[in-house]
Scaffold this motif. Structure first.
Motif, short mmCIF file in Angstrom:
data_model
loop_
_atom_site.label_atom_id
_atom_site.label_comp_id
_atom_site.label_asym_id
_atom_site.label_seq_id
_atom_site.Cartn_x
_atom_site.Cartn_y
_atom_site.Cartn_z
N ALA A 75 0.82 -1.21 0.00
CA ALA A 75 0.00 0.00 0.00
C ALA A 75 0.85 1.27 0.00
N LEU A 76 2.14 1.12 0.30
CA LEU A 76 3.05 2.27 0.32
C LEU A 76 3.85 2.34 -0.97
N ARG A 77 4.28 3.53 -1.30
CA ARG A 77 5.29 3.68 -2.35
C ARG A 77 6.63 3.92 -1.66
N VAL A 78 7.65 3.23 -2.15
CA VAL A 78 8.98 3.30 -1.52
C VAL A 78 10.00 3.59 -2.62
N THR A 79 10.75 4.66 -2.45
CA THR A 79 11.75 5.07 -3.44
C THR A 79 13.10 5.26 -2.77
N THR A 80 14.13 4.72 -3.38
CA THR A 80 15.50 4.99 -2.94
C THR A 80 16.17 5.91 -3.96
N VAL A 81 16.73 7.00 -3.46
CA VAL A 81 17.47 7.94 -4.31
C VAL A 81 18.96 7.77 -4.01
N TYR A 82 19.74 7.57 -5.05
CA TYR A 82 21.18 7.37 -4.91
C TYR A 82 21.93 8.58 -5.49
N PRO A 83 22.16 9.62 -4.69
CA PRO A 83 22.93 10.76 -5.21
C PRO A 83 24.41 10.41 -5.31
N GLY A 84 25.06 11.02 -6.30
CA GLY A 84 26.52 10.98 -6.32
C GLY A 84 27.06 11.96 -5.30
N ARG A 85 28.32 12.26 -5.39
CA ARG A 85 28.94 13.13 -4.41
C ARG A 85 28.32 14.52 -4.47
N THR A 86 27.88 14.99 -3.29
CA THR A 86 27.10 16.21 -3.20
C THR A 86 27.81 17.21 -2.29
N ALA A 87 27.69 18.48 -2.62
CA ALA A 87 28.39 19.55 -1.90
C ALA A 87 27.75 19.78 -0.53
N THR A 88 28.20 19.03 0.47
CA THR A 88 27.71 19.13 1.84
C THR A 88 28.88 19.11 2.80
N ASP A 89 28.59 19.33 4.08
CA ASP A 89 29.64 19.24 5.09
C ASP A 89 30.26 17.85 5.13
N MET A 90 29.43 16.81 4.93
CA MET A 90 29.95 15.45 4.92
C MET A 90 30.96 15.26 3.79
N GLN A 91 30.67 15.87 2.64
CA GLN A 91 31.58 15.77 1.51
C GLN A 91 32.90 16.49 1.80
N ARG A 92 32.78 17.63 2.46
CA ARG A 92 33.98 18.38 2.83
C ARG A 92 34.90 17.53 3.72
N GLU A 93 34.30 16.81 4.67
CA GLU A 93 35.07 15.95 5.57
C GLU A 93 35.72 14.79 4.80
N LEU A 94 34.98 14.24 3.84
CA LEU A 94 35.53 13.14 3.05
C LEU A 94 36.71 13.60 2.20
N VAL A 95 36.58 14.77 1.59
CA VAL A 95 37.67 15.29 0.77
C VAL A 95 38.90 15.54 1.64
N ALA A 96 38.70 16.05 2.85
CA ALA A 96 39.82 16.26 3.76
C ALA A 96 40.49 14.93 4.11
N TYR A 97 39.68 13.89 4.34
CA TYR A 97 40.24 12.56 4.62
C TYR A 97 41.07 12.06 3.43
N GLU A 98 40.60 12.36 2.23
CA GLU A 98 41.30 11.91 1.02
C GLU A 98 42.54 12.75 0.73
N GLY A 99 42.70 13.86 1.45
CA GLY A 99 43.84 14.73 1.24
C GLY A 99 43.69 15.66 0.06
N GLY A 100 42.45 15.87 -0.39
CA GLY A 100 42.21 16.74 -1.53
C GLY A 100 41.77 18.12 -1.13
N GLU A 101 41.45 18.93 -2.14
CA GLU A 101 40.95 20.29 -1.91
C GLU A 101 39.47 20.31 -2.25
N TYR A 102 38.68 20.79 -1.32
CA TYR A 102 37.23 20.79 -1.50
C TYR A 102 36.81 21.87 -2.49
#
Length: 241
Positions: free
Chosen positions: A178-205
């Motif tokens: 009876a419900l509709r269920v959707t999963t959205v799979y975004p690629g890398r998105t400009a968020t604080d989480m992404q900033r932290e990941l780029v820092a972990y990778e040693g890159g420039e955000y």
């Protein structure tokens, strides 16, 4: 947990409060969550859930929404929030945490914290709200990640949690027709989480290299506009650059 100024939401109350459908969004204080809230504000009555923060309060005030103080790792708080909602048209699972690290760089606490929010929190909130969603023949949207389709290097526990979340969404779709269920799979998105990941990778955000949160929000809004004869199970969106 007592929620001040929050009444029980039901179909009976809607003529008094709003004629619009009601959407509850987790992790709504910033990033993709706040962008989804802004995208849905013209068409939905909003319940914005997240840990107490100036960001959550600011988004709620700006959009005229109700803020729900919710830590998804707190089972009692989850039950308390769900008890205030008797009918729900849309549930958007956006809240998530990330602890970058390859397998050998992680410890069991990293896995527990990640799964507590990304998986167990989403499951607990869904179960608690299931009666309200059933009454409305509602729509559940899971904001997953590219890491939920293919394991990302240096994202061991995060990727595992997103694969688990994908499985839960698929199970929910099968078990609750009876419900509709959707999963959205975004690629890398400009968020604080992404900033932290780029820092972990040693890159420039560089935000311009990633999806904008507003782009992901537009995808979610589009999914929710799907006519009743359609059911979108999955959406994959990636940066164009």
């Amino acid at each position: 947990m007592r929620l001040p100024a929050l009444s029980r939401w039901s179909a009976r109350d809607r003529p008094k409060l709003a004629v619009m459908p009601t959407a509850l969004i987790t992790g709504a204080g910033r990033g993709i969550g706040s962008a989804i809230a802004a995208a849905l504000a013209p068409t939905h009555t909003l319940l914005l859930a997240g840990r107490p923060s100036p960001g959550l309060d600011a988004v709620s005030r700006r959009l005229g929404a109700t803020a729900l103080r919710l830590d998804l790792a707190d089972a009692a708080a989850t039950q308390a929030v769900a008890a205030t909602v008797s009918e729900l048209d849309v549930l958007v699972h956006n809240a998530g945490v990330s602890r970058p690290g390859r397998v050998a760089e992680t410890d069991i606490n990293d896995w527990r914290v990640t799964f507590d929010v990304n998986v167990f929190g989403a499951v607990a909130l869904t179960l608690a709200l299931l009666p309200a969603l059933r009454r409305a023949h509602g729509h559940v949207v899971f904001i997953n990640s590219g890491s939920g389709r293919r394991v990302s290097p240096g994202m061991a526990c995060y990727s595992a949690s997103k694969f688990a979340l994908r499985a839960f969404a698929d199970a929910l779709r099968d078990d609750e027709p009876a419900l509709r269920v959707t999963t959205v799979y975004p690629g890398r998105t400009a968020t604080d989480m992404q900033r932290e990941l780029v820092a972990y990778e040693g890159g420039e955000y560089e935000p311009g290299k990633f999806l904008r949160p507003e782009t992901v929000a537009a995808v979610v809004a589009g999914v929710l506009k799907t006519p009743p004869d359609g059911d979108i199970h999955e959406v994959v969106v990636r940066p164009a650059v």
